[in-house]
Design a protein around this motif. Sequence first.
Motif, PDB file in Angstrom:
ATOM      1  N   PRO A   1    -167.726  -6.105  17.135  1.00  0.00           N
ATOM      2  CA  PRO A   1    -166.394  -5.704  16.671  1.00  0.00           C
ATOM      3  C   PRO A   1    -165.436  -5.305  17.785  1.00  0.00           C
ATOM      4  N   ASP A   2    -165.955  -4.910  18.953  1.00  0.00           N
ATOM      5  CA  ASP A   2    -165.093  -4.512  20.063  1.00  0.00           C
ATOM      6  C   ASP A   2    -164.982  -5.591  21.141  1.00  0.00           C
ATOM      7  N   HIS A   3    -165.373  -6.821  20.802  1.00  0.00           N
ATOM      8  CA  HIS A   3    -165.264  -7.920  21.757  1.00  0.00           C
ATOM      9  C   HIS A   3    -163.850  -8.486  21.697  1.00  0.00           C
ATOM     10  N   TYR A   4    -163.147  -8.454  22.821  1.00  0.00           N
ATOM     11  CA  TYR A   4    -161.734  -8.842  22.868  1.00  0.00           C
ATOM     12  C   TYR A   4    -161.532 -10.302  22.475  1.00  0.00           C
ATOM     13  N   GLY A   5    -162.337 -11.196  23.031  1.00  0.00           N
ATOM     14  CA  GLY A   5    -162.193 -12.622  22.733  1.00  0.00           C
ATOM     15  C   GLY A   5    -162.416 -12.929  21.266  1.00  0.00           C
ATOM     16  N   LEU A   6    -163.394 -12.274  20.666  1.00  0.00           N
ATOM     17  CA  LEU A   6    -163.685 -12.493  19.249  1.00  0.00           C
ATOM     18  C   LEU A   6    -162.539 -11.989  18.375  1.00  0.00           C
ATOM     19  N   ASN A   7    -161.982 -10.811  18.718  1.00  0.00           N
ATOM     20  CA  ASN A   7    -160.821 -10.300  17.986  1.00  0.00           C
ATOM     21  C   ASN A   7    -159.626 -11.245  18.130  1.00  0.00           C
ATOM     22  N   PHE A   8    -159.436 -11.770  19.337  1.00  0.00           N
ATOM     23  CA  PHE A   8    -158.353 -12.732  19.543  1.00  0.00           C
ATOM     24  C   PHE A   8    -158.542 -13.971  18.669  1.00  0.00           C
ATOM     25  N   MET A   9    -159.757 -14.516  18.636  1.00  0.00           N
ATOM     26  CA  MET A   9    -160.003 -15.740  17.882  1.00  0.00           C
ATOM     27  C   MET A   9    -159.704 -15.546  16.396  1.00  0.00           C
ATOM     28  N   ILE A  10    -160.174 -14.433  15.830  1.00  0.00           N
ATOM     29  CA  ILE A  10    -159.937 -14.174  14.406  1.00  0.00           C
ATOM     30  C   ILE A  10    -158.449 -13.959  14.144  1.00  0.00           C
ATOM     31  N   ARG A  11    -157.797 -13.216  15.040  1.00  0.00           N
ATOM     32  CA  ARG A  11    -156.367 -12.952  14.862  1.00  0.00           C
ATOM     33  C   ARG A  11    -155.548 -14.242  14.980  1.00  0.00           C
ATOM     34  N   SER A  12    -155.917 -15.125  15.909  1.00  0.00           N
ATOM     35  CA  SER A  12    -155.188 -16.399  16.047  1.00  0.00           C
ATOM     36  C   SER A  12    -155.385 -17.272  14.817  1.00  0.00           C
ATOM     37  N   TRP A  13    -156.576 -17.202  14.214  1.00  0.00           N
ATOM     38  CA  TRP A  13    -156.821 -17.950  12.973  1.00  0.00           C
ATOM     39  C   TRP A  13    -155.948 -17.426  11.839  1.00  0.00           C
ATOM     40  N   VAL A  14    -155.689 -16.116  11.823  1.00  0.00           N
ATOM     41  CA  VAL A  14    -154.792 -15.555  10.805  1.00  0.00           C
ATOM     42  C   VAL A  14    -153.408 -16.186  10.935  1.00  0.00           C
TER      43      VAL A  14
ATOM     44  N   ALA B   1    -165.164 -12.513  10.374  1.00  0.00           N
ATOM     45  CA  ALA B   1    -164.845 -11.106  10.620  1.00  0.00           C
ATOM     46  C   ALA B   1    -165.860 -10.194   9.941  1.00  0.00           C
ATOM     47  N   ASN B   2    -166.244 -10.532   8.729  1.00  0.00           N
ATOM     48  CA  ASN B   2    -167.215  -9.727   8.001  1.00  0.00           C
ATOM     49  C   ASN B   2    -168.583  -9.746   8.691  1.00  0.00           C
ATOM     50  N   ALA B   3    -168.959 -10.909   9.218  1.00  0.00           N
ATOM     51  CA  ALA B   3    -170.261 -11.043   9.876  1.00  0.00           C
ATOM     52  C   ALA B   3    -170.356 -10.177  11.124  1.00  0.00           C
ATOM     53  N   TYR B   4    -169.234  -9.962  11.822  1.00  0.00           N
ATOM     54  CA  TYR B   4    -169.243  -9.182  13.056  1.00  0.00           C
ATOM     55  C   TYR B   4    -168.674  -7.776  12.877  1.00  0.00           C
ATOM     56  N   GLY B   5    -168.431  -7.373  11.631  1.00  0.00           N
ATOM     57  CA  GLY B   5    -167.976  -6.014  11.364  1.00  0.00           C
ATOM     58  C   GLY B   5    -166.576  -5.729  11.848  1.00  0.00           C
ATOM     59  N   ILE B   6    -165.709  -6.747  11.824  1.00  0.00           N
ATOM     60  CA  ILE B   6    -164.315  -6.569  12.257  1.00  0.00           C
ATOM     61  C   ILE B   6    -163.445  -6.367  11.018  1.00  0.00           C
ATOM     62  N   SER B   7    -162.740  -5.240  10.956  1.00  0.00           N
ATOM     63  CA  SER B   7    -161.980  -4.875   9.759  1.00  0.00           C
ATOM     64  C   SER B   7    -160.581  -5.488   9.775  1.00  0.00           C
ATOM     65  N   MET B   8    -159.941  -5.476   8.596  1.00  0.00           N
ATOM     66  CA  MET B   8    -158.562  -5.961   8.492  1.00  0.00           C
ATOM     67  C   MET B   8    -157.618  -5.056   9.266  1.00  0.00           C
ATOM     68  N   ASP B   9    -157.909  -3.753   9.304  1.00  0.00           N
ATOM     69  CA  ASP B   9    -157.063  -2.841  10.074  1.00  0.00           C
ATOM     70  C   ASP B   9    -157.098  -3.171  11.564  1.00  0.00           C
ATOM     71  N   GLN B  10    -158.272  -3.597  12.060  1.00  0.00           N
ATOM     72  CA  GLN B  10    -158.374  -3.997  13.456  1.00  0.00           C
ATOM     73  C   GLN B  10    -157.473  -5.185  13.747  1.00  0.00           C
ATOM     74  N   ILE B  11    -157.498  -6.163  12.857  1.00  0.00           N
ATOM     75  CA  ILE B  11    -156.754  -7.395  13.092  1.00  0.00           C
ATOM     76  C   ILE B  11    -155.271  -7.228  12.798  1.00  0.00           C
ATOM     77  N   PHE B  12    -154.922  -6.734  11.614  1.00  0.00           N
ATOM     78  CA  PHE B  12    -153.523  -6.661  11.209  1.00  0.00           C
ATOM     79  C   PHE B  12    -152.775  -5.478  11.818  1.00  0.00           C
ATOM     80  N   CYS B  13    -153.444  -4.343  11.943  1.00  0.00           N
ATOM     81  CA  CYS B  13    -152.781  -3.115  12.389  1.00  0.00           C
ATOM     82  C   CYS B  13    -153.062  -2.765  13.844  1.00  0.00           C
ATOM     83  N   GLY B  14    -153.974  -3.499  14.474  1.00  0.00           N
ATOM     84  CA  GLY B  14    -154.280  -3.230  15.865  1.00  0.00           C
ATOM     85  C   GLY B  14    -155.061  -1.962  16.088  1.00  0.00           C
TER      86      GLY B  14
END
Length: 355
Positions: free
Chosen positions: A71-84, A103-116
């Motif tokens: 969930p704290d991997h920068y590249g993974l957060n970027f990839m999911i956010r770019s897909w949004v 996102a669910n598989a890696y425990g990344i929340s919507m608040d992480q992606i949408f709200c930063g």
Amino acid sequence: MACRECHLAKVKCQNETIPCVRCKRLKLQCVRHISRQGKGRKRQRRPPAVQNSKTVDHLMTDLTGKSKLGPDHYGLNFMIRSWVWFAFSRRSFFLLSKLSTLANAYGISMDQIFCGENSFSKEETGEKREMHSLKGMILLPRSKHKVTGEAQMDLSTVPSELLKAVGMHHSNSRSCTQLYENRWILLRCTDKGNSSYYATAAFQRDIASWNSIKSTFEANEKEVKDLWLPPEENLKYAQALLQQISLHHSPKVPLVPTRGTKTKIKLLSSKVEEVECAVCLAIPSLDKCFFFIEYFLQNNSEVKKLKAETSLDLLASVVKPDPTDFFGSEDQSFWDSLVEAEWTPELEDLFNKIN
């Protein structure tokens, strides 16, 4: 007994039939793996270019002390956010479902992606972390979305660190432009659901023109890479991109160009060539990236043959390559500096989650 592809990927082989389940799904050539256990070690010669290089997996450990996607991997957060961004700009429920599963598989929340709300502080990235522009994009019809520019990307907008890493910076021997226009290079910038491209003169002449790249992306009926990559080569392309994303464990990591596996590409002449490739990814913010890919003809006889067969007449808008420096084949410094890519079980797991 496992097949060769599953053995190399270090995954369980469901080999009740040939091809096995994994090879059939990924369209790989399924061949039984023959173990050399008990037969002694077979001595292999390594090319001089990679004798002192490290693998991507080892390099990640050197830079970060760990190589775990989470969930704290920068590249993974970027990839999911770019897909949004792309899901809403291209109006794709399919992509939305894919990114939700990932996102669910890696425990990344919507608040992480949408709200930063993540560990990447504004001081580290120099950016506003919230996806403010998404509000207007959701209510804007697809017909009004501008997904690519009318002209090629301006190279002055490309991070200088990336240009230096891939040998497109200033050279003392001759002009920078004269050097890199002779190489098969494609650069893509993605920024909040929009894309822009830069293709060198050699790439446009031999692989895909700017107009075909632009029209293919706008039509959204197939991927731009499908213009030159046969379907069976898509896995190698995805592996190279995921390997680069995995290196970005945090903001502003050093850029590391990597060498992909040999692949086949279709030229505009309808000829299919086996080539080497180099890739590099820069992620200046969670909403923007620059992806570099270059193809190399490493067989000198094939390079000379292509030189003889290829017309050097170019459009007035592009630079005429110097035939003595075709594809950068005479200067091996960039090729020799590439890190050897390694497909790890962790990346295999990420790929499986995406697909």
